[in-house]
Design an enzyme around this catalytic site. Structure first.
Site, PDB file in Angstrom:
ATOM      1  N   ARG A  99       0.804  -1.206   0.000  1.00  0.00           N
ATOM      2  CA  ARG A  99       0.000   0.000   0.000  1.00  0.00           C
ATOM      3  C   ARG A  99       0.842   1.263   0.000  1.00  0.00           C
ATOM      4  NH1 ARG A  99      -2.889   1.806  -2.731  1.00  0.00           N
ATOM      5  NH2 ARG A  99      -3.936  -0.191  -2.647  1.00  0.00           N
ATOM      6  N   LYS A 134       1.916  24.926  -3.817  1.00  0.00           N
ATOM      7  CA  LYS A 134       0.784  24.219  -3.202  1.00  0.00           C
ATOM      8  C   LYS A 134       1.018  22.711  -3.324  1.00  0.00           C
ATOM      9  CE  LYS A 134      -2.451  27.981  -4.125  1.00  0.00           C
ATOM     10  NZ  LYS A 134      -3.649  28.431  -4.876  1.00  0.00           N
ATOM     11  N   LYS A 166       4.135  39.222  -3.322  1.00  0.00           N
ATOM     12  CA  LYS A 166       2.708  38.963  -3.399  1.00  0.00           C
ATOM     13  C   LYS A 166       1.926  40.034  -2.630  1.00  0.00           C
ATOM     14  CE  LYS A 166       1.510  34.558  -3.299  1.00  0.00           C
ATOM     15  NZ  LYS A 166       1.212  34.226  -4.703  1.00  0.00           N
ATOM     16  N   GLU A 200       3.462  39.950  -8.200  1.00  0.00           N
ATOM     17  CA  GLU A 200       2.061  39.598  -8.417  1.00  0.00           C
ATOM     18  C   GLU A 200       1.228  40.879  -8.482  1.00  0.00           C
ATOM     19  OE1 GLU A 200      -0.160  36.363  -6.057  1.00  0.00           O
ATOM     20  OE2 GLU A 200      -0.763  38.250  -5.114  1.00  0.00           O
ATOM     21  N   ASP A 221      -2.631  37.872 -11.456  1.00  0.00           N
ATOM     22  CA  ASP A 221      -3.332  37.020 -10.498  1.00  0.00           C
ATOM     23  C   ASP A 221      -4.842  37.160 -10.630  1.00  0.00           C
ATOM     24  OD1 ASP A 221      -3.553  35.274  -8.227  1.00  0.00           O
ATOM     25  OD2 ASP A 221      -4.061  37.033  -7.030  1.00  0.00           O
TER      26      ASP A 221
END
Length: 291
Positions: A99, A134, A166, A200, A221
């Site tokens: 597994r 992410k 950002k 951004e 963005d």
């Protein structure tokens, strides 16, 4: 992408410890400890394979005498029913590792397969598909390699290898201009010299403001399609040297439309956080099956 063996070994050991705990009570109760046989990993769906090394390592960490053999390599394309690998040895060992090994292989192959679909969707536009940060904690290198195996490219690996300004950085710095000027000052220092700067932006006003500076890339963005096309035109007119990236809610359905606006890159978090695992199975063959 080269991944150190120490990193893979640590991942394999931690994953196995999580699954096995005090021992595989089912296998211990039902399978003779000296029984040997073979297992075949078979594709139940077509896709792109990633993670063969960590998969093989999981088996060998359980039992060094297990033989893992495959004719495939990282990034190989497989059809439904195709044999991906053969595992031979004590069946107790194969079952204990099964597994965990398949979890790595199915997850990473799913990322590679989804990435390949995105890449094919924008073929001919000159645009490149990028991943994001992410990623699953501790699995970033494997997931980003899977993206490359599917034909995509990696964005920055972490917070340390690129300056990406950002929204929250801009807010903390006081303005977009102040944030960019601070970043440009830092890149003149020896420690950060020549480090890429990306900014951004969330509006056409931000685009005009950012394009005044000698930065490397502007990220659009969550721009809708029409505004994204206008932003590309503005940046090209104002500074030909700036690369353009589109990001935010990129899907298989809309990615080509954004690529055709003329952006250089499209980043999609979905490649790593929403990829469906590739359907694979391990089919055991005992000595009786092989006779």
């Amino acid at each position: 992408m080269e991944i150190k063996s120490e990193y893979l070994e640590e991942l394999a050991d931690r994953a196995l410890a999580e699954d096995i705990g005090a021992g595989d009570v089912t296998t211990q109760a039902t399978v003779a400890p000296d029984l040997k046989g073979q297992g075949l990993i078979v594709a139940r769906a077509a896709g792109v394979i990633s993670g063969l090394d960590i998969t093989a390592l999981v088996f060998s960490r359980i039992d060094p005498e297990i033989t893992f053999s495959t004719k495939l390599s990282e990034g190989s394309v497989v059809a439904v029913g195709e044999c991906i690998a053969e595992i031979s040895g004590r069946l107790t060992s194969v079952l204990v590792a099964e597994r965990t090994a398949l979890n790595f292989l199915m997850h990473l192959s799913g990322i590679a397969t989804l990435t390949s679909r995105f890449v094919k969707q924008i073929a001919g536009t000159g645009c490149k598909i990028l991943d994001t940060r992410k990623t699953t904690p501790t699995l970033r290198l494997l997931e980003k390699r899977a993206v490359k195996s599917g034909g995509g490219e990696n964005h920055r690996l972490g917070l340390y290898d690129m300056i990406l300004i950002k929204e929250n950085h801009i807010s903390a710095a006081g303005s977009l201009t102040k944030a960019i000027e601070a970043a440009l000052r830092v890149t003149t220092e020896s420690k950060s010299k020549n480090m890429l700067i990306e900014v951004e932006v969330t509006s056409l006003d931000d685009v005009r403001e950012a394009a005044r500076f000698p930065i490397d890339r502007i990220m659009l963005d969550n721009f809708d399609l029409e505004i994204a096309a206008q932003a590309v035109k503005l940046i090209r007119e104002q500074n030909q040297n700036i690369e353009i990236e589109a990001s935010g809610n990129m899907t298989f359905e809309n990615v080509r439309d954004y690529a055709e606006t003329g952006v250089d890159f499209i980043s999609a978090g979905a490649l790593t956080h929403s990829a469906r695992w590739l359907d694979l199975s391990l089919q055991l063959q005992t000595p009786g099956d092989l006779s």
